[in-house]
Design a protein around this motif. Structure first.
Motif, mmCIF file in Angstrom:
data_model
loop_
_atom_site.group_PDB
_atom_site.id
_atom_site.type_symbol
_atom_site.label_atom_id
_atom_site.label_comp_id
_atom_site.label_asym_id
_atom_site.label_seq_id
_atom_site.Cartn_x
_atom_site.Cartn_y
_atom_site.Cartn_z
ATOM 1 N N THR A 9 2.277 3.899 2.043
ATOM 2 C CA THR A 9 1.800 2.513 1.996
ATOM 3 C C THR A 9 1.518 2.128 0.551
ATOM 4 O O THR A 9 1.130 2.970 -0.274
ATOM 5 N N TYR B 31 -0.584 -1.075 -1.559
ATOM 6 C CA TYR B 31 -1.480 -2.219 -1.408
ATOM 7 C C TYR B 31 -1.877 -2.788 -2.768
ATOM 8 O O TYR B 31 -2.084 -2.036 -3.736
ATOM 9 N N GLU C 281 -4.958 -4.542 -4.534
ATOM 10 C CA GLU C 281 -6.369 -4.402 -4.193
ATOM 11 C C GLU C 281 -7.289 -5.171 -5.140
ATOM 12 O O GLU C 281 -6.980 -5.373 -6.316
ATOM 13 N N GLY D 41 -7.820 -4.644 0.284
ATOM 14 C CA GLY D 41 -6.416 -4.430 -0.001
ATOM 15 C C GLY D 41 -5.497 -5.335 0.808
ATOM 16 O O GLY D 41 -5.789 -5.652 1.967
ATOM 17 N N ARG E 172 -1.467 -5.592 1.928
ATOM 18 C CA ARG E 172 -0.273 -4.753 2.010
ATOM 19 C C ARG E 172 0.905 -5.345 1.250
ATOM 20 O O ARG E 172 1.232 -6.526 1.394
ATOM 21 N N ARG F 55 -2.158 -5.436 7.506
ATOM 22 C CA ARG F 55 -1.849 -6.334 6.392
ATOM 23 C C ARG F 55 -3.013 -6.418 5.411
ATOM 24 O O ARG F 55 -2.809 -6.599 4.212
ATOM 25 N N ARG G 257 -6.820 -4.467 4.486
ATOM 26 C CA ARG G 257 -7.639 -3.295 4.760
ATOM 27 C C ARG G 257 -8.881 -3.293 3.889
ATOM 28 O O ARG G 257 -8.922 -3.906 2.819
#
Length: 223
Positions: free
Chosen positions: A119, A121, A123, A150, A152, A177, A179
């Motif tokens: 993954t 991200y 952030e 985060g 995505r 999507r 986090r």
């Protein structure tokens, strides 16, 4: 989008490097080298010890008071997490949509040697920072408690066979999507131990196996 993001990070790095000439401001550009794991797998698949990742962040260090050893850091970052397992990430069709899970690879019928789910991200990190007043010629001890929000960029599953060929798939829309993570840094000078726990599941609720990423690693402050 990747080119635009790269440009933003480069210009931010240049700007913060100028601000870093104020020696009272610390930890404005940082790299984390991490070991990653997925919690709550419940034996569905096995994880490899070499799961890894790297984070990079640019943060402005706002000093709360010249007398108090407290500051607040906020900025922009990018992260990569790699989870090596003995399973393949697959999307199952259900009556309410797709469901993402991990299926153990049958080594008796395939020559797949290794599998990796990744993954990436963008952030926004925030930290509450405590640091001691260093003695002359010494570095400060530091403790930072923070959080990251985060967004995505992408998620990907890759497999490598016995001949060294990679096979990849990026169709994992069920990966979260947005986090949220909690973070902790404890260190001395430019080096610290780092930990992060993702409060939200790797996949959207009811759209994938419930897994919670966690990172433990080494934090290096460039300036």
């Amino acid at each position: 989008m990747r080119k635009q993001l790269t440009s933003i990070l480069i210009f931010s790095f240049m700007g913060l490097s100028l601000l870093a000439q104020d020696r009272k401001r610390l930890d404005m550009a940082m790299i984390n080298l991490n070991y990653n794991t997925l919690l709550n797998s419940q034996g569905v698949f096995k994880q490899r010890f070499y799961s890894n990742g790297v984070d990079f962040s640019l943060m402005y260090d706002h000093i709360m008071s010249q007398k108090a050893p407290i500051s607040i850091g906020i900025g922009l970052g990018i992260s990569n997490m790699n989870f090596y397992t003995d399973a393949d990430a697959i999307n199952l069709d259900t009556s309410i949509g797709t469901y993402t899970t991990f299926q153990v690879i049958d080594t008796a019928t395939t020559n797949i040697k290794r599998s990796r789910f990744s993954t990436n991200y963008l952030e926004i990190p925030v930290e509450l920072r405590f640091r001691t007043k260093p003695k002359e010629g010494k570095h400060p001890w530091k403790i930072s408690v923070g959080a990251k929000l985060g967004f995505r960029i992408n998620s990907q599953d890759k497999q490598i066979d016995d001949d060294g060929y990679w096979f990849s798939d990026t169709k994992y829309p069920n990966t979260s999507r947005v986090r949220g993570l909690g973070t902790l840094r404890i260190g001395y000078g430019k080096v610290a131990l780092y930990g992060a726990y993702q409060f939200s599941s790797l996949f959207h609720e009811n759209q994938g196996i419930e897994l919670y990423p966690m990172s433990i690693g080494l934090n290096i402050a460039l300036f």
